[in-house]
Design an enzyme around this catalytic site. Structure first.
Site, PDB file in Angstrom:
ATOM      1  N   GLU A 166     -32.106  26.385  44.647  1.00 49.36           N
ATOM      2  CA  GLU A 166     -32.911  25.382  43.801  1.00 49.36           C
ATOM      3  C   GLU A 166     -32.624  26.746  42.312  1.00 49.36           C
ATOM      4  OE1 GLU A 166     -34.097  23.629  46.840  1.00 49.36           O
ATOM      5  OE2 GLU A 166     -33.583  25.255  46.415  1.00 49.36           O
ATOM      6  N   CYS A 191     -39.914  25.787  45.615  1.00 53.65           N
ATOM      7  CA  CYS A 191     -38.462  25.196  44.378  1.00 53.65           C
ATOM      8  C   CYS A 191     -38.761  23.733  43.950  1.00 53.65           C
ATOM      9  CB  CYS A 191     -37.622  25.139  45.293  1.00 53.65           C
ATOM     10  SG  CYS A 191     -37.366  26.507  46.332  1.00 53.65           S
ATOM     11  N   ALA A 217     -11.814  32.457  76.839  1.00 51.27           N
ATOM     12  CA  ALA A 217     -10.075  32.061  77.071  1.00 51.27           C
ATOM     13  C   ALA A 217      -9.708  32.363  78.586  1.00 51.27           C
ATOM     14  CB  ALA A 217      -9.311  33.871  76.076  1.00 51.27           C
ATOM     15  N   TRP A 273      -7.439  41.585  78.133  1.00 50.51           N
ATOM     16  CA  TRP A 273      -7.123  40.887  76.704  1.00 50.51           C
ATOM     17  C   TRP A 273      -5.865  39.297  77.450  1.00 50.51           C
ATOM     18  CZ3 TRP A 273     -10.400  40.895  73.832  1.00 50.51           C
ATOM     19  CH2 TRP A 273     -10.859  42.096  72.727  1.00 50.51           C
ATOM     20  N   ARG A 284     -18.649  35.450  65.493  1.00 56.24           N
ATOM     21  CA  ARG A 284     -19.483  36.087  66.061  1.00 56.24           C
ATOM     22  C   ARG A 284     -20.497  36.181  64.714  1.00 56.24           C
ATOM     23  NH1 ARG A 284     -17.292  41.941  69.650  1.00 56.24           N
ATOM     24  NH2 ARG A 284     -16.579  40.072  71.386  1.00 56.24           N
ATOM     25  N   THR A 340     -20.069  41.496  82.952  1.00 54.34           N
ATOM     26  CA  THR A 340     -18.964  42.001  82.053  1.00 54.34           C
ATOM     27  C   THR A 340     -19.405  42.605  81.364  1.00 54.34           C
ATOM     28  OG1 THR A 340     -19.112  38.913  81.169  1.00 54.34           O
ATOM     29  CG2 THR A 340     -18.869  40.425  79.819  1.00 54.34           C
ATOM     30  N   ASP A 354     -16.214  45.197  81.741  1.00 55.08           N
ATOM     31  CA  ASP A 354     -15.445  44.951  79.749  1.00 55.08           C
ATOM     32  C   ASP A 354     -16.251  46.235  79.505  1.00 55.08           C
ATOM     33  OD1 ASP A 354     -14.537  42.732  81.716  1.00 55.08           O
ATOM     34  OD2 ASP A 354     -15.207  41.444  80.266  1.00 55.08           O
ATOM     35  N   ARG A 374     -15.820  43.413  64.305  1.00 54.68           N
ATOM     36  CA  ARG A 374     -15.246  44.341  63.672  1.00 54.68           C
ATOM     37  C   ARG A 374     -13.580  43.817  62.910  1.00 54.68           C
ATOM     38  NH1 ARG A 374     -16.455  45.353  69.372  1.00 54.68           N
ATOM     39  NH2 ARG A 374     -14.069  44.371  70.336  1.00 54.68           N
ATOM     40  N   GLY A 390     -20.169  36.261  81.493  1.00 57.95           N
ATOM     41  CA  GLY A 390     -18.560  36.168  81.967  1.00 57.95           C
ATOM     42  C   GLY A 390     -18.827  34.865  82.574  1.00 57.95           C
TER      43      GLY A 390
END
Length: 353
Positions: free
Chosen positions: A59, A93, A163, A183, A197, A209, A213, A220, A297
């Site tokens: 506002e 406001c 995935a 991947w 993200r 994980t 990983d 990125r 995971g």
């Protein structure tokens, strides 16, 4: 004679507020996404949105961006969330609206924050302002689903993402000597994940994980704010040299062994009795973290599902075959929507409960 603003006009201008509000995605939390327009004689004469946490509200921008302030008494102010009436990072406001000379205000949603929650509307009405509320109310709630969940359920908004392969596996078995990220999804799906993200307050994984990983859990591919990184590591098995602990961004490690602060990493001890993830969500709520993006995971994601601690799930189903590996999490409900992302299928779920 000035045109009368009917319901269809209200919806048109409110949708513009929603569009403007989205400019603040990833930057305003724990504040809500808010856009605002000023309408004079059936024409938008000024616009604004809340751009970043601690900055002026929508506002304020809409009013200050108006070149001819003599138009204000004849303007209708549209804003998708009830104007605040308390001092926080910025002044109320409602005070600015009253001093501006605006006589009509149209709102989508009442603010669920107990500090506001109807008080802003009451203050405007008490001063003789004509207030219309409830325009596209469900669309407004969906826009600020994180904010509403945070205040109404007193926990972060929780998104699950994974995935899986065509044979419903999430990763190879680490004992087979396969470490590092495998991947499954295509490059466009991975770009989309980085956008997601950037829109959330935090990102969460389990210790397996991190160990298997070694992810960074950062955004990125484009310039954006990184989420707070959260690791569920009951027995502190993760290597302190892992990528997830690097950099200056805040990291929270929920564990059973210690409370400590080492550089950017906060170790938060969790009682051994009870649910670790429920405890973690309560602590995140207390620290003002409005949303959690759970990326893995499989055991961690399934724990959220089994405890019914999730609001949305985003699942990439890929054509890759792994033949042997870790089973993907299981959701019993059918997806609400399905999209094609090149070779991947994206299933989008909303928790039916």
């Amino acid at each position: 004679m000035r045109p009368v603003l009917h319901a269809m006009n209200h919806q048109l201008y409110m949708r513009r507020c929603f569009d403007l509000a989205l400019n603040g995605s990833g930057f305003v939390a724990p504040n809500p996404l808010v856009g605002s327009v000023l309408v004079h004689d059936g024409r938008i004469v000024s616009e604004g949105w809340h751009a970043h946490y601690g900055g002026p509200h929508a506002e304020v921008h809409a009013i200050s961006n108006l070149a001819d302030r003599s138009l204000l008494p004849g303007c209708t102010l549209y804003v998708n969330l009830e104007p605040c009436n308390h001092f926080g990072k910025t002044p109320p406001c409602t005070d600015l609206i009253l001093s501006s000379g605006i006589r009509k205000v149209v709102i989508a949603n009442t603010d669920p924050n107990p500090l506001v929650s109807g008080k802003g509307i009451q203050k405007l009405k008490a001063a003789g302002i004509e207030v219309t509320a409830g325009i596209l109310i469900e669309d407004g709630r969906n826009l600020n689903k994180r904010f509403f969940t945070f205040h109404e359920k007193q926990r972060p908004f929780i998104i699950l993402k994974w995935a899986e392969s065509a044979d419903r596996l999430i990763a190879p078995l680490p004992e087979n000597g396969k470490k590092g990220v495998t991947w499954l999804s295509n490059t466009l799906s991975r770009k989309l994940t980085h956008i997601w993200r950037s829109e959330e307050s935090s990102i969460l994984v389990g210790s397996n994980t991190v160990m298997n990983d070694n992810p960074r859990l950062t955004v990125r591919g484009f310039k954006a704010k990184n989420p707070v990184r959260i690791v569920i590591d009951p027995d502190l098995n993760c290597d302190p040299g892992s990528h997830v602990f690097a950099g200056k961004e805040k990291v929270i490690v929920f564990n059973h062994l210690k409370n400590d602060q080492i550089r950017n990493v906060s170790y938060v001890s969790v009682p051994r009795r009870g649910s670790m993830i429920k405890y973690a969500m309560n602590r995140l709520f207390e620290n003002g973290i409005q949303s959690v993006f759970v990326e893995g995971g499989s055991f961690t994601i399934q724990s959220f599902i089994e405890e019914n601690l999730w609001d949305e799930a985003r699942v990439f189903r890929t054509p890759v075959m792994l033949n042997d590996g870790i089973s993907a999490p299981v959701l019993e409900s059918a997806p609400n929507q399905t999209f094609s992302v090149l070779t991947d299928q994206l299933d989008f779920y909303i928790n039916p409960q």
